[in-house]
Design a protein around this motif. Structure first.
Motif, PDB file in Angstrom:
ATOM      1  N   ARG A 243       0.823  -1.201   0.000  1.00 30.49           N
ATOM      2  CA  ARG A 243       0.000   0.000   0.000  1.00 30.49           C
ATOM      3  C   ARG A 243       0.861   1.257   0.000  1.00 30.49           C
ATOM      4  NH1 ARG A 243      -2.944  -2.815   3.896  1.00 30.49           N
ATOM      5  NH2 ARG A 243      -2.117  -1.462   5.541  1.00 30.49           N
ATOM      6  N   GLU A 244       1.988   1.210   0.711  1.00 30.35           N
ATOM      7  CA  GLU A 244       2.879   2.367   0.727  1.00 30.35           C
ATOM      8  C   GLU A 244       3.354   2.712  -0.688  1.00 30.35           C
ATOM      9  OE1 GLU A 244       4.789   1.352   5.102  1.00 30.35           O
ATOM     10  OE2 GLU A 244       6.067   1.589   3.358  1.00 30.35           O
ATOM     11  N   ALA A 245       3.719   1.699  -1.454  1.00 37.15           N
ATOM     12  CA  ALA A 245       4.176   1.954  -2.819  1.00 37.15           C
ATOM     13  C   ALA A 245       3.044   2.529  -3.682  1.00 37.15           C
ATOM     14  CB  ALA A 245       4.706   0.661  -3.439  1.00 37.15           C
ATOM     15  N   ALA A 246       1.821   1.979  -3.500  1.00 36.59           N
ATOM     16  CA  ALA A 246       0.686   2.481  -4.280  1.00 36.59           C
ATOM     17  C   ALA A 246       0.379   3.938  -3.927  1.00 36.59           C
ATOM     18  CB  ALA A 246      -0.541   1.605  -4.037  1.00 36.59           C
ATOM     19  N   ARG A 247       0.445   4.236  -2.639  1.00 38.00           N
ATOM     20  CA  ARG A 247       0.203   5.618  -2.210  1.00 38.00           C
ATOM     21  C   ARG A 247       1.257   6.567  -2.784  1.00 38.00           C
ATOM     22  NH1 ARG A 247      -4.739   6.835   0.135  1.00 38.00           N
ATOM     23  NH2 ARG A 247      -5.403   5.083   1.408  1.00 38.00           N
ATOM     24  N   ALA A 248       2.495   6.106  -2.774  1.00 35.90           N
ATOM     25  CA  ALA A 248       3.564   6.957  -3.305  1.00 35.90           C
ATOM     26  C   ALA A 248       3.337   7.242  -4.784  1.00 35.90           C
ATOM     27  CB  ALA A 248       4.921   6.289  -3.083  1.00 35.90           C
ATOM     28  N   ARG A 249       2.931   6.190  -5.535  1.00 39.31           N
ATOM     29  CA  ARG A 249       2.676   6.401  -6.962  1.00 39.31           C
ATOM     30  C   ARG A 249       1.483   7.357  -7.183  1.00 39.31           C
ATOM     31  NH1 ARG A 249       3.690   0.813  -7.075  1.00 39.31           N
ATOM     32  NH2 ARG A 249       1.454   0.381  -7.106  1.00 39.31           N
ATOM     33  N   ALA A 250       0.434   7.196  -6.361  1.00 39.92           N
ATOM     34  CA  ALA A 250      -0.729   8.078  -6.490  1.00 39.92           C
ATOM     35  C   ALA A 250      -0.358   9.533  -6.198  1.00 39.92           C
ATOM     36  CB  ALA A 250      -1.845   7.620  -5.556  1.00 39.92           C
ATOM     37  N   ALA A 251       0.470   9.721  -5.156  1.00 38.51           N
ATOM     38  CA  ALA A 251       0.890  11.085  -4.826  1.00 38.51           C
ATOM     39  C   ALA A 251       1.706  11.699  -5.959  1.00 38.51           C
ATOM     40  CB  ALA A 251       1.692  11.085  -3.532  1.00 38.51           C
ATOM     41  N   GLN A 252       2.587  10.870  -6.565  1.00 42.09           N
ATOM     42  CA  GLN A 252       3.404  11.369  -7.667  1.00 42.09           C
ATOM     43  C   GLN A 252       2.536  11.726  -8.870  1.00 42.09           C
ATOM     44  OE1 GLN A 252       6.408   8.602  -8.961  1.00 42.09           O
ATOM     45  NE2 GLN A 252       7.396  10.069 -10.328  1.00 42.09           N
ATOM     46  N   GLN A 253       1.535  10.878  -9.180  1.00 46.06           N
ATOM     47  CA  GLN A 253       0.645  11.162 -10.299  1.00 46.06           C
ATOM     48  C   GLN A 253      -0.173  12.431 -10.049  1.00 46.06           C
ATOM     49  OE1 GLN A 253      -1.671   7.638 -10.795  1.00 46.06           O
ATOM     50  NE2 GLN A 253      -0.009   6.434 -11.685  1.00 46.06           N
ATOM     51  N   ALA A 254      -0.637  12.591  -8.795  1.00 40.53           N
ATOM     52  CA  ALA A 254      -1.406  13.794  -8.464  1.00 40.53           C
ATOM     53  C   ALA A 254      -0.554  15.042  -8.637  1.00 40.53           C
ATOM     54  CB  ALA A 254      -1.936  13.700  -7.036  1.00 40.53           C
ATOM     55  N   GLN A 255       0.721  14.942  -8.214  1.00 42.25           N
ATOM     56  CA  GLN A 255       1.616  16.090  -8.367  1.00 42.25           C
ATOM     57  C   GLN A 255       1.848  16.388  -9.839  1.00 42.25           C
ATOM     58  OE1 GLN A 255       5.375  15.620  -6.403  1.00 42.25           O
ATOM     59  NE2 GLN A 255       6.072  17.675  -6.915  1.00 42.25           N
TER      60      GLN A 255
END
Length: 416
Positions: A243-255
């Motif tokens: 989940r940590e990796a998925a959250r990191a990817r989502a945050a990067q995409q949002a940015q």
């Protein structure tokens, strides 16, 4: 908001050994976040209501300014007509003055002759013992001369009175015109001051609404993130690393999306083209459809969008062109037609619509003032309005549309 977002990100990085006490603490933070979101939503609704009231006040100000500008134009026309009347009065006064001078000269000559002959001329004729017939003729001559002198004096008095009347009438017209002009200028200055004050209030409310929207969006994002975290801590402790990796990817995409949106917004503020030609006065008996490719855009300025391109915020496409131009620039009719709408309209400000026949119409909005009214006939190149930013537009310019059978058409297909 930054602290809450940072807390959520830190929560995603908790170790696998997280326990029930931390889950309870997350739930408590989630409840507080929901309460904060509810309060902010109520404030946002109240601000929206205040902004609507300010927009309605601004609409009335812009209507009043448009009417005042139209009255000023009418007053200028009256001033030109009055100037012509004053010129006619001056010419009459000059003619009267010349006639008075001529009559004064004739009267002076007659008085000098009478003085030379002496005041007893009639008595001398009677007592000199001459021919009675000659004496009678001389007496009639003297009588006529006396009447002529009296008539000349009366005419001189009448001309002097007329000259004084003309001068008084010219003075009154000048004074009346000056008073009307001063009163209209004072009224227009007050209207412009009221408009600026209401625009300032509306701008403050708009900034506050934008800030509240961003804060609400951030809170909702944080709420979803925190809710997901609580559920996942209860359900899938073992899968926390994934989940940590998925959250990191989502945050990067949002940015990346935010950076892309900012780049698109910056690009949208740059003009896509510049228009330098405007309609010139012309008359044509051809149907409007045959003018395709021969027209000019109604105002010179910077074209800030392309027809059919997506508008900022998504969901809608541009149905016309926004032409950024200086405040007060004349907006000209693209061709002959009849004004079928000239009024303030929500979202468009002071809007004027011209019917060109056969289902073709042109629309000119966000104007500072409207020069024409419903029913007026216009020709191509006629000034019909002045550029402004009415209707809540952040910068001065003209939003222009062309329609056929109510469907938008690309204005650039109709210009040279």
């Amino acid at each position: 908001m930054k602290a809450n977002s940072l807390f959520v990100l830190l929560g995603l990085c908790v170790p696998l050994c997280v326990g029930a006490s931390q889950v309870d603490r997350k739930r408590s933070e989630l409840d507080a976040l929901k309460q904060r979101l509810q309060t902010l939503q109520q404030d946002f609704n109240a601000t929206q209501a205040h902004r609507q009231e300010a927009a309605d006040d601004l609409r009335e100000s812009e209507r009043a300014i448009s009417s005042s500008v139209r009255q000023m134009r009418q007053l200028d026309g009256e001033r030109e007509r009055t100037a012509g009347e004053l010129q006619g009065l001056r010419e009459q006064a000059d003619a009267t003055s010349a006639r008075v001078r001529q009559q004064q000269a004739h009267l002076a000559q007659a008085l000098r002759g009478a003085y030379t002959r002496g005041q007893g001329e009639a008595l001398k004729l009677i007592l000199n013992g001459g021919d009675p017939n000659q004496t009678a003729r001389d007496l009639r001559y003297l009588s006529r001369l006396s009447h002529a002198q009296q008539a000349m004096i009366d005419s001189l008095r009448a001309d002097l009175a007329q000259l004084a009347h003309l001068e008084e009438e010219a003075s009154q017209k000048n004074g009346e015109l000056a008073r009307l002009r001063a009163a209209h200028e004072a009224e227009q200055a007050k209207l412009l001051a009221d408009k600026r004050a209401r625009e300032a209030v509306l701008q403050k409310l708009s900034v506050k609404i934008q800030r509240q929207r961003r804060e609400i969006a951030t809170l909702r994002r944080d709420e979803r993130s925190l809710t997901d975290l609580v559920e996942r801590l209860n359900r899938l402790m073992a899968q926390q690393a994934a989940r940590e990796a998925a959250r990191a990817r989502a945050a990067q995409q949002a940015q990346q999306k935010q950076e892309s949106a900012r780049g698109q917004s910056a690009s949208a503020r740059r003009p896509v083209a510049v228009n330098s030609e405007t309609p010139v006065p012309f008359r044509s008996n051809q149907p409007f459809a045959r003018l395709k490719g021969l027209l000019h855009l109604p105002v010179a300025g910077e074209l800030m969008n392309r027809f059919g391109a997506p508008r900022e915020g998504g969901g809608l496409n541009w149905k016309g062109l926004f032409i950024r131009a200086a405040q007060g620039t004349a907006v000209k009719a693209i061709a002959a037609g009849q004004v079928v709408f000239a009024e303030w309209l929500r979202g468009f400000g002071n809007l004027i619509i011209i019917d060109h026949g056969d289902g073709y119409m042109s629309l000119y909005s966000n104007n500072e003032s409207l020069y024409k009214q419903v029913g007026d006939r216009v020709q191509g190149g006629d000034a019909i309005a002045a550029v402004g930013n009415s209707g809540g537009q952040p910068e001065p310019g003209l939003y222009f549309e062309m329609r056929h059978q109510s469907r938008p058409v690309n204005p650039l297909d109709w210009v040279k």
